[in-house]
Design a protein around this motif. Structure first.
Motif, PDB file in Angstrom:
ATOM      1  N   MET B   1      28.374  48.426   7.260  1.00  0.00           N
ATOM      2  CA  MET B   1      28.468  47.067   6.736  1.00  0.00           C
ATOM      3  C   MET B   1      28.406  47.090   5.218  1.00  0.00           C
ATOM      4  O   MET B   1      27.651  47.862   4.621  1.00  0.00           O
ATOM      5  N   SER B   2      29.196  46.247   4.589  1.00  0.00           N
ATOM      6  CA  SER B   2      29.215  46.176   3.133  1.00  0.00           C
ATOM      7  C   SER B   2      27.833  45.802   2.604  1.00  0.00           C
ATOM      8  O   SER B   2      27.074  45.102   3.266  1.00  0.00           O
ATOM      9  N   ALA B   3      27.552  46.250   1.388  1.00  0.00           N
ATOM     10  CA  ALA B   3      26.341  45.800   0.711  1.00  0.00           C
ATOM     11  C   ALA B   3      26.387  44.273   0.588  1.00  0.00           C
ATOM     12  O   ALA B   3      27.457  43.689   0.426  1.00  0.00           O
ATOM     13  N   SER B   4      25.243  43.629   0.658  1.00  0.00           N
ATOM     14  CA  SER B   4      25.195  42.162   0.602  1.00  0.00           C
ATOM     15  C   SER B   4      25.538  41.674  -0.794  1.00  0.00           C
ATOM     16  O   SER B   4      25.360  42.391  -1.788  1.00  0.00           O
ATOM     17  N   PRO B   5      26.032  40.438  -0.908  1.00  0.00           N
ATOM     18  CA  PRO B   5      26.283  39.866  -2.226  1.00  0.00           C
ATOM     19  C   PRO B   5      25.036  39.889  -3.113  1.00  0.00           C
ATOM     20  O   PRO B   5      25.144  40.126  -4.328  1.00  0.00           O
ATOM     21  N   GLU B   6      23.866  39.659  -2.513  1.00  0.00           N
ATOM     22  CA  GLU B   6      22.624  39.648  -3.301  1.00  0.00           C
ATOM     23  C   GLU B   6      22.354  41.038  -3.888  1.00  0.00           C
ATOM     24  O   GLU B   6      21.989  41.178  -5.058  1.00  0.00           O
ATOM     25  N   ARG B   7      22.548  42.060  -3.066  1.00  0.00           N
ATOM     26  CA  ARG B   7      22.337  43.432  -3.530  1.00  0.00           C
ATOM     27  C   ARG B   7      23.338  43.777  -4.640  1.00  0.00           C
ATOM     28  O   ARG B   7      22.986  44.365  -5.659  1.00  0.00           O
ATOM     29  N   ILE B   8      24.603  43.378  -4.438  1.00  0.00           N
ATOM     30  CA  ILE B   8      25.634  43.669  -5.440  1.00  0.00           C
ATOM     31  C   ILE B   8      25.308  42.954  -6.755  1.00  0.00           C
ATOM     32  O   ILE B   8      25.428  43.527  -7.833  1.00  0.00           O
ATOM     33  N   ARG B   9      24.848  41.713  -6.667  1.00  0.00           N
ATOM     34  CA  ARG B   9      24.491  40.992  -7.901  1.00  0.00           C
ATOM     35  C   ARG B   9      23.355  41.691  -8.644  1.00  0.00           C
ATOM     36  O   ARG B   9      23.393  41.821  -9.877  1.00  0.00           O
ATOM     37  N   GLU B  10      22.374  42.182  -7.908  1.00  0.00           N
ATOM     38  CA  GLU B  10      21.269  42.936  -8.530  1.00  0.00           C
ATOM     39  C   GLU B  10      21.801  44.135  -9.307  1.00  0.00           C
ATOM     40  O   GLU B  10      21.371  44.409 -10.431  1.00  0.00           O
ATOM     41  N   VAL B  11      22.723  44.872  -8.677  1.00  0.00           N
ATOM     42  CA  VAL B  11      23.245  46.090  -9.316  1.00  0.00           C
ATOM     43  C   VAL B  11      24.070  45.720 -10.558  1.00  0.00           C
ATOM     44  O   VAL B  11      23.963  46.364 -11.601  1.00  0.00           O
ATOM     45  N   VAL B  12      24.861  44.649 -10.458  1.00  0.00           N
ATOM     46  CA  VAL B  12      25.656  44.203 -11.608  1.00  0.00           C
ATOM     47  C   VAL B  12      24.726  43.809 -12.756  1.00  0.00           C
ATOM     48  O   VAL B  12      24.952  44.191 -13.917  1.00  0.00           O
ATOM     49  N   GLU B  13      23.673  43.057 -12.440  1.00  0.00           N
ATOM     50  CA  GLU B  13      22.742  42.625 -13.494  1.00  0.00           C
ATOM     51  C   GLU B  13      22.045  43.834 -14.120  1.00  0.00           C
ATOM     52  O   GLU B  13      21.860  43.897 -15.334  1.00  0.00           O
ATOM     53  N   ARG B  14      21.692  44.797 -13.286  1.00  0.00           N
ATOM     54  CA  ARG B  14      21.031  45.998 -13.806  1.00  0.00           C
ATOM     55  C   ARG B  14      22.008  46.796 -14.673  1.00  0.00           C
ATOM     56  O   ARG B  14      21.657  47.299 -15.737  1.00  0.00           O
ATOM     57  N   TYR B  15      23.244  46.890 -14.232  1.00  0.00           N
ATOM     58  CA  TYR B  15      24.261  47.612 -15.011  1.00  0.00           C
ATOM     59  C   TYR B  15      24.409  46.995 -16.401  1.00  0.00           C
ATOM     60  O   TYR B  15      24.369  47.705 -17.417  1.00  0.00           O
ATOM     61  N   VAL B  16      24.556  45.673 -16.444  1.00  0.00           N
ATOM     62  CA  VAL B  16      24.755  44.999 -17.729  1.00  0.00           C
ATOM     63  C   VAL B  16      23.532  45.218 -18.638  1.00  0.00           C
ATOM     64  O   VAL B  16      23.678  45.512 -19.826  1.00  0.00           O
ATOM     65  N   ALA B  17      22.337  45.110 -18.065  1.00  0.00           N
ATOM     66  CA  ALA B  17      21.126  45.329 -18.860  1.00  0.00           C
ATOM     67  C   ALA B  17      21.068  46.757 -19.391  1.00  0.00           C
ATOM     68  O   ALA B  17      20.744  46.984 -20.565  1.00  0.00           O
ATOM     69  N   LEU B  18      21.419  47.722 -18.539  1.00  0.00           N
ATOM     70  CA  LEU B  18      21.329  49.134 -18.951  1.00  0.00           C
ATOM     71  C   LEU B  18      22.385  49.495 -19.994  1.00  0.00           C
ATOM     72  O   LEU B  18      22.143  50.342 -20.853  1.00  0.00           O
ATOM     73  N   VAL B  19      23.553  48.876 -19.934  1.00  0.00           N
ATOM     74  CA  VAL B  19      24.556  49.134 -20.973  1.00  0.00           C
ATOM     75  C   VAL B  19      23.976  48.732 -22.334  1.00  0.00           C
ATOM     76  O   VAL B  19      24.249  49.361 -23.354  1.00  0.00           O
ATOM     77  N   GLY B  20      23.123  47.694 -22.326  1.00  0.00           N
ATOM     78  CA  GLY B  20      22.503  47.265 -23.573  1.00  0.00           C
ATOM     79  C   GLY B  20      21.402  48.198 -24.035  1.00  0.00           C
ATOM     80  O   GLY B  20      21.386  48.648 -25.183  1.00  0.00           O
ATOM     81  N   THR B  21      20.476  48.528 -23.134  1.00  0.00           N
ATOM     82  CA  THR B  21      19.256  49.194 -23.596  1.00  0.00           C
ATOM     83  C   THR B  21      18.875  50.422 -22.771  1.00  0.00           C
ATOM     84  O   THR B  21      17.813  50.999 -23.008  1.00  0.00           O
ATOM     85  N   GLY B  22      19.704  50.816 -21.818  1.00  0.00           N
ATOM     86  CA  GLY B  22      19.344  51.937 -20.957  1.00  0.00           C
ATOM     87  C   GLY B  22      19.831  53.276 -21.498  1.00  0.00           C
ATOM     88  O   GLY B  22      20.544  53.348 -22.496  1.00  0.00           O
ATOM     89  N   THR B  23      19.446  54.327 -20.794  1.00  0.00           N
ATOM     90  CA  THR B  23      19.951  55.664 -21.116  1.00  0.00           C
ATOM     91  C   THR B  23      21.177  55.959 -20.243  1.00  0.00           C
ATOM     92  O   THR B  23      21.398  55.295 -19.223  1.00  0.00           O
ATOM     93  N   ALA B  24      21.946  56.956 -20.662  1.00  0.00           N
ATOM     94  CA  ALA B  24      23.100  57.368 -19.862  1.00  0.00           C
ATOM     95  C   ALA B  24      22.652  57.771 -18.459  1.00  0.00           C
ATOM     96  O   ALA B  24      23.307  57.433 -17.470  1.00  0.00           O
ATOM     97  N   ASP B  25      21.516  58.463 -18.353  1.00  0.00           N
ATOM     98  CA  ASP B  25      21.026  58.890 -17.039  1.00  0.00           C
ATOM     99  C   ASP B  25      20.717  57.696 -16.138  1.00  0.00           C
ATOM    100  O   ASP B  25      20.997  57.721 -14.936  1.00  0.00           O
ATOM    101  N   GLU B  26      20.129  56.650 -16.722  1.00  0.00           N
ATOM    102  CA  GLU B  26      19.811  55.465 -15.923  1.00  0.00           C
ATOM    103  C   GLU B  26      21.087  54.793 -15.418  1.00  0.00           C
ATOM    104  O   GLU B  26      21.139  54.310 -14.290  1.00  0.00           O
ATOM    105  N   ILE B  27      22.113  54.756 -16.265  1.00  0.00           N
ATOM    106  CA  ILE B  27      23.375  54.139 -15.836  1.00  0.00           C
ATOM    107  C   ILE B  27      24.055  54.997 -14.770  1.00  0.00           C
ATOM    108  O   ILE B  27      24.520  54.481 -13.746  1.00  0.00           O
ATOM    109  N   VAL B  28      24.084  56.306 -14.992  1.00  0.00           N
ATOM    110  CA  VAL B  28      24.745  57.213 -14.042  1.00  0.00           C
ATOM    111  C   VAL B  28      24.097  57.111 -12.657  1.00  0.00           C
ATOM    112  O   VAL B  28      24.782  57.233 -11.633  1.00  0.00           O
ATOM    113  N   ALA B  29      22.797  56.820 -12.627  1.00  0.00           N
ATOM    114  CA  ALA B  29      22.081  56.723 -11.351  1.00  0.00           C
ATOM    115  C   ALA B  29      22.606  55.561 -10.496  1.00  0.00           C
ATOM    116  O   ALA B  29      22.384  55.535  -9.285  1.00  0.00           O
TER     117      ALA B  29
END
Lengths: 124, 124
Positions: B1-29
Protein backbone atom coordinates in the motif's frame (compact mmCIF):
# COMPACT_ATOMS: atom_id res chain seq x y z
CA UNK A 1 15.91 20.54 -29.99
CA UNK A 2 13.47 20.97 -27.13
CA UNK A 3 10.70 23.54 -27.44
CA UNK A 4 11.88 26.88 -26.04
CA UNK A 5 10.85 27.99 -22.54
CA UNK A 6 8.93 30.87 -24.15
CA UNK A 7 6.97 28.48 -26.36
CA UNK A 8 6.26 26.17 -23.42
CA UNK A 9 5.03 29.10 -21.32
CA UNK A 10 2.64 30.12 -24.12
CA UNK A 11 1.19 26.61 -24.25
CA UNK A 12 0.83 26.44 -20.45
CA UNK A 13 -0.95 29.82 -20.39
CA UNK A 14 -3.23 28.74 -23.22
CA UNK A 15 -3.98 25.45 -21.48
CA UNK A 16 -4.95 27.19 -18.22
CA UNK A 17 -7.15 29.68 -20.11
CA UNK A 18 -8.86 26.90 -22.09
CA UNK A 19 -9.58 24.82 -18.99
CA UNK A 20 -11.56 27.85 -17.86
CA UNK A 21 -13.43 28.85 -21.00
CA UNK A 22 -12.40 26.59 -23.90
CA UNK A 23 -14.00 23.59 -25.53
CA UNK A 24 -12.74 20.03 -25.18
CA UNK A 25 -11.67 20.15 -28.84
CA UNK A 26 -9.57 23.28 -28.26
CA UNK A 27 -7.84 21.64 -25.30
CA UNK A 28 -7.27 18.34 -27.13
CA UNK A 29 -5.58 20.30 -29.95
CA UNK A 30 -2.76 21.11 -27.52
CA UNK A 31 -2.04 17.39 -27.08
CA UNK A 32 -0.12 14.97 -29.31
CA UNK A 33 -2.16 12.12 -30.86
CA UNK A 34 -0.63 9.57 -28.48
CA UNK A 35 -0.40 11.84 -25.44
CA UNK A 36 -1.20 10.63 -21.93
CA UNK A 37 -3.20 12.34 -19.18
CA UNK A 38 -3.18 11.27 -15.52
CA UNK A 39 -5.60 13.54 -13.63
CA UNK A 40 -5.57 13.25 -10.69
CA UNK A 41 -2.24 11.57 -10.02
CA UNK A 42 -2.76 7.92 -9.15
CA UNK A 43 -5.87 7.55 -11.34
CA UNK A 44 -6.01 5.56 -14.60
CA UNK A 45 -3.89 7.04 -17.39
CA UNK A 46 -5.90 8.20 -20.43
CA UNK A 47 -4.05 7.72 -23.73
CA UNK A 48 -4.84 9.39 -27.06
CA UNK A 49 -7.14 12.13 -28.32
CA UNK A 50 -10.44 10.26 -27.90
CA UNK A 51 -9.84 9.41 -24.24
CA UNK A 52 -8.46 12.89 -23.52
CA UNK A 53 -11.44 14.60 -25.22
CA UNK A 54 -13.83 12.52 -23.12
CA UNK A 55 -12.07 13.73 -19.99
CA UNK A 56 -12.22 17.45 -20.85
CA UNK A 57 -15.77 17.18 -22.19
CA UNK A 58 -16.90 16.77 -18.57
CA UNK A 59 -15.67 20.34 -17.90
CA UNK A 60 -17.53 21.93 -20.82
CA UNK A 61 -20.46 24.07 -19.83
CA UNK A 62 -19.29 24.53 -16.24
CA UNK A 63 -19.06 28.11 -14.97
CA UNK A 64 -15.29 28.20 -14.41
CA UNK A 65 -12.55 30.75 -13.98
CA UNK A 66 -8.88 29.81 -14.04
CA UNK A 67 -5.62 31.58 -13.41
CA UNK A 68 -1.99 30.56 -13.58
CA UNK A 69 -0.32 31.04 -10.18
CA UNK A 70 3.25 30.12 -11.16
CA UNK A 71 5.12 28.02 -13.70
CA UNK A 72 8.61 26.49 -13.67
CA UNK A 73 10.05 25.43 -17.00
CA UNK A 74 13.23 23.54 -17.89
CA UNK A 75 14.56 20.76 -20.08
CA UNK A 76 11.53 20.98 -22.38
CA UNK A 77 9.17 20.30 -19.48
CA UNK A 78 6.97 22.32 -17.18
CA UNK A 79 5.47 22.21 -13.69
CA UNK A 80 2.84 24.79 -12.88
CA UNK A 81 0.45 25.71 -10.11
CA UNK A 82 -2.93 27.04 -11.17
CA UNK A 83 -6.38 27.65 -9.77
CA UNK A 84 -9.80 26.59 -11.02
CA UNK A 85 -12.85 28.24 -9.46
CA UNK A 86 -16.16 26.59 -10.37
CA UNK A 87 -19.52 28.13 -9.52
CA UNK A 88 -22.50 25.81 -9.20
CA UNK A 89 -25.68 27.20 -7.73
CA UNK A 90 -24.83 29.04 -4.51
CA UNK A 91 -21.52 27.25 -4.05
CA UNK A 92 -17.99 27.92 -5.21
CA UNK A 93 -15.48 25.07 -5.61
CA UNK A 94 -11.83 26.08 -5.67
CA UNK A 95 -9.08 23.66 -6.66
CA UNK A 96 -5.44 24.57 -7.27
CA UNK A 97 -3.54 21.60 -8.69
CA UNK A 98 0.12 21.38 -9.61
CA UNK A 99 0.36 20.00 -13.14
CA UNK A 100 3.45 18.55 -14.79
CA UNK A 101 3.72 18.46 -18.60
CA UNK A 102 6.17 17.17 -21.16
CA UNK A 103 6.32 18.58 -24.68
CA UNK A 104 7.64 17.59 -28.07
CA UNK A 105 10.06 19.83 -29.97
CA UNK A 106 7.17 21.93 -31.32
CA UNK A 107 5.61 22.53 -27.92
CA UNK A 108 2.82 19.98 -28.37
CA UNK A 109 1.92 18.38 -25.04
CA UNK A 110 2.99 14.73 -24.87
CA UNK A 111 1.96 14.05 -21.27
CA UNK A 112 0.18 15.71 -18.38
CA UNK A 113 -0.01 14.61 -14.76
CA UNK A 114 -2.12 16.61 -12.30
CA UNK A 115 -1.17 16.52 -8.62
CA UNK A 116 -4.18 17.03 -6.37
CA UNK A 117 -6.54 15.02 -4.19
CA UNK A 118 -10.20 15.36 -3.21
CA UNK A 119 -9.11 16.84 0.11
CA UNK A 120 -7.58 19.84 -1.74
CA UNK A 121 -11.01 21.01 -2.95
CA UNK A 122 -12.20 24.06 -1.03
CA UNK A 123 -15.98 24.59 -0.98
CA UNK A 124 -17.23 28.07 -0.12
CA UNK B 1 0.00 0.00 0.00
CA UNK B 2 1.21 3.50 -0.81
CA UNK B 3 2.51 5.67 1.99
CA UNK B 4 -0.32 7.78 3.43
CA UNK B 5 -0.74 11.42 2.43
CA UNK B 6 0.02 12.38 6.05
CA UNK B 7 3.29 10.45 6.01
CA UNK B 8 4.25 11.95 2.63
CA UNK B 9 3.52 15.47 3.90
CA UNK B 10 5.77 14.86 6.91
CA UNK B 11 8.63 13.78 4.65
CA UNK B 12 8.13 16.77 2.32
CA UNK B 13 8.15 19.17 5.28
CA UNK B 14 11.26 17.52 6.68
CA UNK B 15 12.97 17.66 3.28
CA UNK B 16 12.29 21.38 2.91
CA UNK B 17 13.52 22.08 6.45
CA UNK B 18 16.69 20.03 5.92
CA UNK B 19 17.52 21.76 2.63
CA UNK B 20 17.62 24.93 4.73
CA UNK B 21 19.53 23.82 7.79
CA UNK B 22 20.31 20.10 7.58
CA UNK B 23 23.41 18.16 6.65
CA UNK B 24 23.83 16.21 3.42
CA UNK B 25 23.70 12.99 5.47
CA UNK B 26 20.37 13.96 7.02
CA UNK B 27 18.90 14.68 3.58
CA UNK B 28 20.30 11.50 2.03
CA UNK B 29 18.64 9.50 4.83
CA UNK B 30 15.25 10.48 3.32
CA UNK B 31 16.19 8.75 0.04
CA UNK B 32 16.12 5.08 -0.92
CA UNK B 33 19.51 3.47 -1.70
CA UNK B 34 18.79 3.43 -5.44
CA UNK B 35 16.86 6.72 -5.58
CA UNK B 36 17.28 9.19 -8.43
CA UNK B 37 17.62 12.98 -8.30
CA UNK B 38 17.22 15.28 -11.32
CA UNK B 39 17.85 18.86 -10.16
CA UNK B 40 17.28 20.98 -12.14
CA UNK B 41 14.97 19.22 -14.60
CA UNK B 42 16.87 18.40 -17.80
CA UNK B 43 20.22 17.93 -16.04
CA UNK B 44 21.99 14.58 -15.58
CA UNK B 45 20.15 12.20 -13.26
CA UNK B 46 22.07 11.30 -10.09
CA UNK B 47 21.46 7.73 -8.90
CA UNK B 48 22.18 6.31 -5.45
CA UNK B 49 23.23 7.64 -2.05
CA UNK B 50 26.82 8.57 -2.96
CA UNK B 51 25.83 10.72 -5.95
CA UNK B 52 22.92 12.25 -4.04
CA UNK B 53 25.13 13.07 -1.02
CA UNK B 54 27.64 14.78 -3.31
CA UNK B 55 24.84 16.97 -4.67
CA UNK B 56 23.51 18.10 -1.29
CA UNK B 57 27.02 18.53 0.14
CA UNK B 58 27.33 21.62 -2.08
CA UNK B 59 24.52 23.24 -0.04
CA UNK B 60 26.10 22.56 3.37
CA UNK B 61 27.45 25.64 5.09
CA UNK B 62 25.39 28.07 3.01
CA UNK B 63 23.31 30.61 4.93
CA UNK B 64 19.88 29.41 3.80
CA UNK B 65 16.29 29.68 4.86
CA UNK B 66 13.54 27.56 3.32
CA UNK B 67 9.77 27.41 3.53
CA UNK B 68 7.13 25.20 2.01
CA UNK B 69 4.68 27.27 -0.05
CA UNK B 70 2.23 24.52 -1.00
CA UNK B 71 2.14 20.76 -1.53
CA UNK B 72 -0.19 18.52 -3.52
CA UNK B 73 -0.20 14.82 -2.66
CA UNK B 74 -1.90 11.86 -4.32
CA UNK B 75 -1.29 8.30 -5.45
CA UNK B 76 1.76 7.99 -3.21
CA UNK B 77 3.43 10.94 -4.92
CA UNK B 78 3.90 14.63 -4.23
CA UNK B 79 4.43 17.91 -6.06
CA UNK B 80 5.37 20.90 -3.95
CA UNK B 81 6.38 24.51 -4.36
CA UNK B 82 8.96 25.83 -1.91
CA UNK B 83 11.34 28.72 -1.48
CA UNK B 84 15.06 28.79 -0.75
CA UNK B 85 16.60 32.11 0.29
CA UNK B 86 20.40 32.12 0.34
CA UNK B 87 22.42 34.98 1.80
CA UNK B 88 25.96 35.49 0.51
CA UNK B 89 27.72 38.71 1.44
CA UNK B 90 25.45 41.64 0.71
CA UNK B 91 23.27 39.66 -1.70
CA UNK B 92 20.18 37.51 -1.33
CA UNK B 93 19.39 34.77 -3.84
CA UNK B 94 15.79 33.56 -3.89
CA UNK B 95 14.72 30.44 -5.77
CA UNK B 96 11.31 28.77 -5.55
CA UNK B 97 11.33 25.45 -7.41
CA UNK B 98 8.47 23.03 -7.89
CA UNK B 99 9.70 19.57 -6.88
CA UNK B 100 8.06 16.26 -7.72
CA UNK B 101 8.77 13.20 -5.57
CA UNK B 102 7.82 9.54 -5.60
CA UNK B 103 7.86 7.44 -2.43
CA UNK B 104 7.96 3.78 -1.46
CA UNK B 105 5.31 2.30 0.82
CA UNK B 106 7.19 3.53 3.91
CA UNK B 107 7.48 7.11 2.69
CA UNK B 108 11.13 6.81 1.67
CA UNK B 109 11.85 9.02 -1.35
CA UNK B 110 12.50 6.97 -4.49
CA UNK B 111 12.87 9.88 -6.94
CA UNK B 112 13.00 13.66 -6.99
CA UNK B 113 12.80 16.00 -9.96
CA UNK B 114 13.17 19.75 -9.41
CA UNK B 115 11.53 22.10 -11.90
CA UNK B 116 13.39 25.40 -12.17
CA UNK B 117 15.81 27.19 -14.47
CA UNK B 118 18.59 29.72 -13.94
CA UNK B 119 16.21 32.47 -15.05
CA UNK B 120 13.99 31.76 -12.02
CA UNK B 121 16.71 32.92 -9.59
CA UNK B 122 15.92 36.34 -8.13
CA UNK B 123 18.95 38.31 -6.87
CA UNK B 124 18.26 41.11 -4.40
Amino acid sequence: MSASPERIREVVERYVALVGTGTADEIVALYAEDATVEDPIGSDVRTGHAAIREFYATLEGLDQETRLITARIGGGQAAFHFEIVTKAGEKTYTLSPIDVMTFDDDGVVTSMRAYWADTDMVVG
